[in-house]
Design a protein around this motif. Structure first.
Motif, short mmCIF file in Angstrom:
data_model
loop_
_atom_site.label_atom_id
_atom_site.label_comp_id
_atom_site.label_asym_id
_atom_site.label_seq_id
_atom_site.Cartn_x
_atom_site.Cartn_y
_atom_site.Cartn_z
N GLY A 1 71.75 31.89 76.54
CA GLY A 1 70.44 32.50 76.37
C GLY A 1 70.43 33.98 76.67
O GLY A 1 69.39 34.63 76.55
N GLU A 2 71.59 34.54 77.05
CA GLU A 2 71.67 35.97 77.36
C GLU A 2 72.38 36.72 76.23
O GLU A 2 73.15 36.15 75.46
N GLN A 3 72.12 38.03 76.20
CA GLN A 3 72.73 38.90 75.19
C GLN A 3 73.30 40.15 75.84
O GLN A 3 72.64 40.79 76.67
N ALA A 4 74.53 40.48 75.49
CA ALA A 4 75.15 41.73 75.95
C ALA A 4 75.01 42.75 74.84
O ALA A 4 75.27 42.46 73.67
N SER A 5 74.61 43.94 75.21
CA SER A 5 74.43 45.02 74.24
C SER A 5 75.27 46.22 74.66
O SER A 5 75.12 46.73 75.77
N VAL A 6 76.16 46.64 73.78
CA VAL A 6 77.00 47.81 74.02
C VAL A 6 76.52 48.92 73.10
O VAL A 6 76.69 48.86 71.88
N GLU A 7 75.88 49.94 73.69
CA GLU A 7 75.34 51.04 72.91
C GLU A 7 76.47 51.91 72.36
O GLU A 7 77.40 52.26 73.09
N THR B 1 75.67 37.45 71.70
CA THR B 1 74.63 36.51 72.14
C THR B 1 75.26 35.15 72.41
O THR B 1 75.93 34.59 71.54
N LEU B 2 75.04 34.62 73.60
CA LEU B 2 75.63 33.35 74.00
C LEU B 2 74.62 32.22 73.86
O LEU B 2 73.52 32.28 74.41
N LEU B 3 75.02 31.17 73.14
CA LEU B 3 74.17 30.00 72.98
C LEU B 3 74.60 28.86 73.90
O LEU B 3 73.77 28.09 74.37
N PHE C 1 78.71 31.29 70.24
CA PHE C 1 78.16 32.63 70.42
C PHE C 1 78.16 33.38 69.10
O PHE C 1 78.85 33.00 68.14
N ASN C 2 77.37 34.46 69.06
CA ASN C 2 77.25 35.30 67.87
C ASN C 2 77.55 36.74 68.26
O ASN C 2 77.14 37.21 69.32
N ILE C 3 78.30 37.44 67.40
CA ILE C 3 78.57 38.86 67.62
C ILE C 3 78.11 39.65 66.40
O ILE C 3 78.50 39.35 65.28
N ASN C 4 77.27 40.65 66.64
CA ASN C 4 76.84 41.57 65.59
C ASN C 4 77.44 42.94 65.91
O ASN C 4 77.06 43.57 66.89
N SER C 5 78.39 43.38 65.08
CA SER C 5 79.09 44.64 65.37
C SER C 5 79.14 45.55 64.15
O SER C 5 80.13 46.23 63.89
N TYR C 6 78.06 45.57 63.37
CA TYR C 6 78.01 46.44 62.20
C TYR C 6 78.02 47.91 62.63
O TYR C 6 77.34 48.31 63.59
N ALA D 1 68.14 36.90 75.38
CA ALA D 1 68.34 36.92 73.92
C ALA D 1 67.17 36.27 73.20
O ALA D 1 66.55 35.34 73.70
N ASN D 2 66.89 36.78 72.01
CA ASN D 2 65.95 36.12 71.10
C ASN D 2 66.81 35.29 70.14
O ASN D 2 67.26 35.78 69.11
N ILE D 3 67.04 34.04 70.52
CA ILE D 3 67.97 33.19 69.77
C ILE D 3 67.52 33.00 68.32
O ILE D 3 68.34 33.01 67.39
N ASP D 4 66.22 32.81 68.11
CA ASP D 4 65.72 32.61 66.74
C ASP D 4 66.06 33.80 65.86
O ASP D 4 66.47 33.63 64.70
#
Length: 378
Positions: free
Chosen positions: A280-286, A255-257, A241-246, A297-300
């Motif tokens: 293939g899903e993505q969690a978004s915390v506003e 994002t879970l692969l 998985f990938n986490i973007n937390s900037y 998720a847009n994996i690419d």
């Protein structure tokens, strides 16, 4: 030979990387004039890469940069635009005034740069450290291997002392580390990860992340792996998985692969809310609402940085420049009141900043590099 037939052959030769230098020059010129539009779209339709609605959006071209989109459309079988095309932009298309803008000022792409902070506060530059063992603490040997990765290995069992390390990448840096349990972590620019040097006597494998990282977690059902950011906690047992937390983005995206993870909110009115992700899903915390949303998720797009390129898909100018700022270590200065352009396409992360800017400028926005500042104008 009729023009249409010739244009079709030219596009086909570009897709198959068969263009000569002269043909490449002609290809770019015809693309600028819009004469290859139908053939580029036909090539995309043949590969099933564009829907009718997408084609209508393309035809309207009200917000998306025309040439940038077309050049990407041409590369239907390429991961990124060809090196030859970049070379052409660099030496032929951009001449005179624009060439001189970047002649004295430029920024090199980022690379493998990071700092290791040991439990006692000692800082070690991983950029400068040679291969081999660079430190030993709490029964764990820390080694930099021939590939530049940092590897943790338990050399003394029975140690109960809990020691924490932190690896930090600067702007313009990235790094890969193999944690003591065998988990692999790729850190993006301007990021950090804090973790125990050993999980031997722990009830879980908890690490703290700032910025962005991609994880391939070693499976251990008895010892869950937990990633904590400022807004959320992600619990896994073995997954990719990938986490973007900037902090400068609008939300934290997980994002879970592969596998399964549980995302839980740590603050706000919805504190304690948890959701499971499927591949293939993505969690978004506003950041503002502290709400948790799940979507496709847009994996690419998510994994582009880890694979060595930028992937823009309807990104606005600010979003694009935030990525460039982190990777090229520049501060963005806006000298325009408003811009609603959107960008689509792929660019390698191993080219100089000027190469990226020359591509982006085709839509009308302009750039100037002054030292560590990237000035944006209309």
């Amino acid at each position: 030979m009729e023009d249409n037939e010739f244009y079709k052959i030219l596009v086909n030769r570009y897709i198959n990387k068969q263009l000569t230098d002269d043909e490449l020059e002609l290809f770019v010129q015809l693309t600028k004039e819009g004469k290859l539009d139908d053939h580029l779209l036909a090539a995309m339709n043949k590969d099933g890469d564009i829907s009718e609605s997408d084609q209508e959006d393309y035809d309207r071209q009200t917000k998306t940069k025309r040439l940038w989109y077309k050049l990407t459309a041409a590369a239907v079988v390429l991961v990124v635009l060809s090196v030859g095309l970049y070379s052409y932009f660099n030496h032929n298309i951009i001449a005179g005034n624009k060439q001189s803008v970047y002649a004295k000022h430029d920024a090199e792409p980022g690379g493998d740069k990071a700092t290791l902070t040991l439990a006692d506060g000692t800082e070690i530059s991983l950029t400068d450290a040679g291969n081999g063992q660079i430190a030993k603490q709490a029964g764990v040997a820390i080694t930099k291997n021939a590939s530049g990765q940092l590897v943790y290995t338990v050399v003394e069992t029975g140690k109960k002392e809990m020691a924490y390390n932190t690896i930090t990448t600067p702007r313009g840096g990235q790094y890969q580390v193999n944690l003591p349990d065998g988990t692999q972590v790729w850190l993006n620019a301007a990021s950090s990860i804090k973790f125990p040097t050993s999980f031997a006597n722990a009830s879980n494998r908890k690490v703290e992340l700032k910025g962005e990282a991609y994880f391939e977690v070693f499976k251990n059902k008895k010892l869950p792996f937990i990633v904590v950011t400022d807004k959320q906690e992600v619990e896994v047992f073995g997954t990719h998985f990938n986490i973007n937390s900037y902090d400068d983005e609008t939300s934290v995206k997980t994002t879970l692969l592969e596998g399964s993870v549980k995302v839980s909110l740590l603050s706000g009115g919805n504190k304690g809310t948890s959701r499971f992700l499927k591949p293939g899903e993505q969690a978004s915390v506003e950041y503002q609402t502290r709400s948790l949303k799940i979507g496709k998720a847009n994996i690419d797009q998510v994994m582009a940085w880890q694979k060595g390129y930028f992937h823009f898909e309807g990104d606005d100018l600010q979003s694009v420049l935030r990525q460039l700022s982190r990777w090229y270590d520049v501060d963005v200065v806006y000298q325009l009141s408003h811009n609603d352009d959107e960008f689509m396409g792929d660019i390698p992360r191993n080219v100089k900043l000027s190469e990226v800017l020359k591509i982006l400028e085709f839509g009308g926005v302009h750039f100037k590099i002054e030292g560590k500042r990237l000035i944006v104008t209309k």
